[in-house]
Design an enzyme around this catalytic site. Structure first.
Site, short mmCIF file in Angstrom:
data_model
loop_
_atom_site.label_atom_id
_atom_site.label_comp_id
_atom_site.label_asym_id
_atom_site.label_seq_id
_atom_site.Cartn_x
_atom_site.Cartn_y
_atom_site.Cartn_z
N SER A 1 3.29 11.79 5.91
CA SER A 1 4.60 11.14 5.81
C SER A 1 5.26 10.94 7.17
O SER A 1 5.29 11.85 8.00
CB SER A 1 5.54 11.96 4.93
OG SER A 1 6.85 11.41 4.96
N LYS B 1 4.70 9.15 -8.68
CA LYS B 1 5.68 8.10 -8.91
C LYS B 1 5.85 7.75 -10.39
O LYS B 1 6.95 7.38 -10.82
CB LYS B 1 5.31 6.84 -8.12
CG LYS B 1 5.42 7.04 -6.62
CD LYS B 1 5.21 5.74 -5.85
CE LYS B 1 5.31 6.00 -4.35
NZ LYS B 1 5.29 4.75 -3.57
N ASN C 1 10.36 5.79 -7.11
CA ASN C 1 10.06 6.29 -5.77
C ASN C 1 11.28 6.89 -5.08
O ASN C 1 11.18 7.38 -3.96
CB ASN C 1 9.45 5.19 -4.89
CG ASN C 1 10.50 4.26 -4.32
OD1 ASN C 1 11.41 3.83 -5.03
ND2 ASN C 1 10.39 3.93 -3.04
#
Length: 532
Positions: free
Chosen positions: A251, A300, A321
Site C-alpha cells: 500500500s 471489497k 472500498n
C-alpha cells in the site's frame, strides 16, 4: 510541499542498532541521526568480542545523539546466571559513567539491579525495565505485568508482545491510555505494525524505526515515521484511518493521505491494517478513534455485510472500498470510489485529455451513481474485456456498463465471472479460454487481478500477441507503476492507463469522505508524481 500543524506529542523515535562491530554501530548512529532518529538503541550483546572498557568509550564519547544501551547475555531456561548478572551490571555502571542516556534491563534482573544501584544512580541516565509477553490473554494480564515492572523502581517501563492478530493490539492501546507511569508498549511483526505507528496517539514515550538500508518486518523506517506518517503531529484527538487488507505491504496510501491531511490541517493519520478476520476487527475497533477505512484485496465484497448502510452505487456494484464511521451514531457507511476513478481514467485516455475528476466525485457523493448522466461516453458500444471479477473488477464492470460498453469477463472462478456478467448484461468466458481469445479491433482491456503485482512483476494476464488489438490497456495494479502488461501494451502501440491514475482518483474520493471537505487535488497529484 509544506505541512500544516504544530508538534503535538513528546514521543521519541528510536533506531535499534544490532551491528557486529563498534565501527558499524558508530556508522549507524550517524545514519540514524541523518534519517530523523531522536536516539539510538545499541545492542551491546550483538558486538563480537565486546570489551566494555575499550569499546564503550568509543561508542559514547562522541555520540551524535542520545543512546540507549541494552546488554542481554544468553542464559538457559530463563534463569540468569550470577556471572552474567555481574557482567551486565559492570557494563551498565561503565555506560552510565561515560554518558549513556538510558539503560534497559530485563524484568528478570531489574529488581536486583535497582536495589544495588539505583541509590547511587545520580547521573542523568534513566533506567528502563522491559518484559516480553508472548501470549496476551487479557488486559488484566498486561496490567499485572506492568505492576510487577513498576515495583522495580525503573524510570520507564517497556512491554513488548507478539501479536498473532491485529485485534490483540487494542489491549496494548488500552494499557498505554491508562498507564500512570512512562510506558513503551508495542507488538512485533507485520500484524503489530500499527502499535508502532499509533503509539504516540495513545501515549507511548518511544517508538522504533529502521534505517533505510536495514528494513525490519513490521517496523516502519525512520524516514517514513517522520515524512509519511508525521508521528510528531499526533495527539489523543487524532482520528485513525487505514487500509484493511491482506497483505498490506504494497500500500502507498500512507504516502498520499498523511501528507494531505497535514497540508489541509486535518488531525488524522492513515495506516496499513493487516486484517485476518473482518468480524472480529470491526467488533474490537468500534470506537470513534477509528473513523474510517479503505478496503483492499481480498475484502471489497465481503466487507459489504459489515456495513450498517451502503451507498446506492456501492450496493449495486456489490463491493465497498471506503467505509466511514458516522460521527453521530457510530454506524459504518460503505461507499465505492473505485468505479468512477477507474472509468474516468480510461475515458480520459480515450479522449486524449486530463479532465479534472472532481465532478465525478461530487456525483458519486450525492449517491446518484446510476451512470445515466455520463452518456454519451467514448466507451459506448466498445468491447470491454475485463480480467478479474473481484471487488475491483466489479467496480470496472459496473462503470463500463454505465457508459454503454459491451463487456466480456474472465475470472479464474467461472461462477463468479458468470454472476458478474449477468449483473452487467455482459458475457463470461472460462479463464482457460483467455489464451486463445481474440478481441475485437479497438477493444479496451482492463486487468483487475493481482497478476503483475510486486513481487511477481513479470506476468501478464493475456497473451502478448493480442495486445495489438486493444486501443486502451488499463491495469489496476500500481506497484510497480509501469507493470509488465503496460510495457508490453506500449510496445504494441496501445494507449496505457496505469493503476496509479485510478489510485489517485479513488483516493481523492476517499479523502472527501474521510474529511467531509474537498480534497486538494493538485497537491495530491504532485505527491503521486513525486513519490510513486
Amino acid at each position: 510541499m509544506g505541512s500544516v500543524g504544530l508538534l503535538k506529542n513528546s514521543a521519541m523515535v528510536c533506531a535499534p542498532l544490532m551491528a557486529t562491530s563498534v565501527e558499524q554501530v558508530l556508522n549507524g548512529m550517524f545514519q540514524a541521526k541523518a534519517q530523523g532518529a531522536d536516539l539510538v538503541e545499541i545492542r551491546i550483546d550483538a558486538i563480537h568480542d565486546f570489551q566494555p572498557h575499550k569499546d564503550l568509550p568509543l561508542l559514547l564519547k562522541n555520540k551524535p545523539l542520545p543512546v540507549l544501551i541494552i546488554y542481554r547475555p544468553i542464559w538457559e531456561g530463563n534463569l540468569f546466571e550470577d556471572d552474567d548478572a555481574h557482567k551486565q551490571l559492570e557494563v551498565f555502571r561503565w555506560a552510565k559513567e561515560l554518558g549513556a542516556d538510558y539503560v534497559e534491563l530485563d524484568l528478570k534482573i531489574a529488581s536486583d539491579f535497582t536495589k544495588k544501584e539505583k541509590s547511587r544512580w545520580n547521573s542523568g541516565c534513566k533506567v528502563i525495565t522491559s518484559c516480553f509477553v508472548d501470549n496476551v490473554t487479557s488486559k488484566e494480564d498486561l496490567s499485572q505485568v506492568v505492576a510487577c515492572m513498576q515495583s522495580t523502581g525503573a524510570d520507564i517501563l517497556k512491554i513488548v508482545t507478539n501479536a498473532n492478530d491485529i485485534t490483540e493490539l487494542e489491549k496494548t492501546f488500552h494499557l498505554l491510555s491508562h498507564c500512570q507511569v512512562p510506558l513503551i508498549a508495542y507488538s512485533v511483526g507485520e500484524r503489530g505494525l500499527i502499535s508502532q505507528l499509533l503509539g504516540p496517539k495513545f501515549g507511548s514515550v518511544l517508538l522504533y524505526g529502521s534505517l533505510d538500508d536495514n528494513a525490519v518486518p513490521g517496523l516502519p523506517s525512520l524516514r517514513s515515521l517522520r515524512q509519511a506518517y508525521g508521528v510528531d503531529f499526533m495527539d489523543n484527538d487524532t482520528k485513525v484511518f487505514g487500509l484493511i487488507s491482506k497483505p498490506v505491504g504494497h500500500s502507498k496510501g500512507p504516502i498520499l493521505h498523511n501528507p494531505t491531511f497535514r497540508h489541509v490541517g486535518f488531525n488524522g493519520i492513515y495506516v496499513p491494517m493487516f486484517v485476518d478476520d473482518l468480524k472480529e476487527f470491526f467488533r474490537v475497533y468500534s470506537s470513534p478513534d477509528f473513523a474510517g477505512f479503505s478496503v483492499g484485496i481480498p475484502y471489497k465484497e465481503a466487507v459489504v455485510s459489515f456495513c450498517d448502510e451502503v451507498d446506492p452505487l456501492a450496493k449495486s456494484i456489490g463491493a465497498v472500498n471506503t467505509i466511514i464511521r458516522r460521527p453521530c451514531d457510530g454506524k459504518l457507511i460503505g461507499y465505492n470510489t473505485d468505479c468512477e476513478a477507474s472509468i474516468t481514467a480510461i475515458e480520459d485516455a480515450l479522449k486524449g485529455t486530463t479532465d479534472n475528476s472532481s465532478d465525478c466525485f461530487t456525483y458519486l457523493l450525492n449517491g446518484r451513481g446510476n451512470g445515466a448522466a455520463f452518456l454519451p461516453s467514448p466507451l459506448a458500444r466498445k468491447s470491454f474485456v475485463l480480467v478479474g471479477a473481484g471487488g475491483a473488477g466489479r467496480a470496472l464492470a459496473f462503470g463500463a456498463k454505465s457508459r454503454g460498453a459491451r463487456i466480456v469477463i474472465f475470472d479464474i472462478d467461472f461462477d463468479r465471472a458468470k454472476a458478474l456478467a449477468a449483473a452487467v448484461s455482459g458475457e463470461a468466458l472460462p479463464f482457460e479460454n483467455i489464451a486463445s481469445f481474440q478481441p475485437e479491433k479497438g477493444a479496451i482491456l482492463a486487468n483487475a487481478t493481482p497478476i503483475g503485482m510486486h513481487p511477481n512483476k513479470d506476468r501478464i494476464p493475456v497473451p502478448q500477441e493480442t495486445l495489438k488489438d486493444y486501443v486502451v490497456v488499463f491495469d489496476a495494479v500500481y506497484t510497480p507503476r509501469k507493470t509488465a502488461l503496460l510495457k508490453d501494451a506500449e510496445a504494441a502501440e496501445a494507449i496505457t492507463v496505469s493503476g496509479v491514475e485510478m489510485f489517485l482518483r479513488q483516493a481523492i474520493g476517499q479523502f472527501n469522505l474521510f474529511t467531509g471537505s474537498k480534497a486538494p487535488e493538485e497537491f495530491m497529484r504532485e505527491i503521486v508524481m513525486e513519490k510513486f
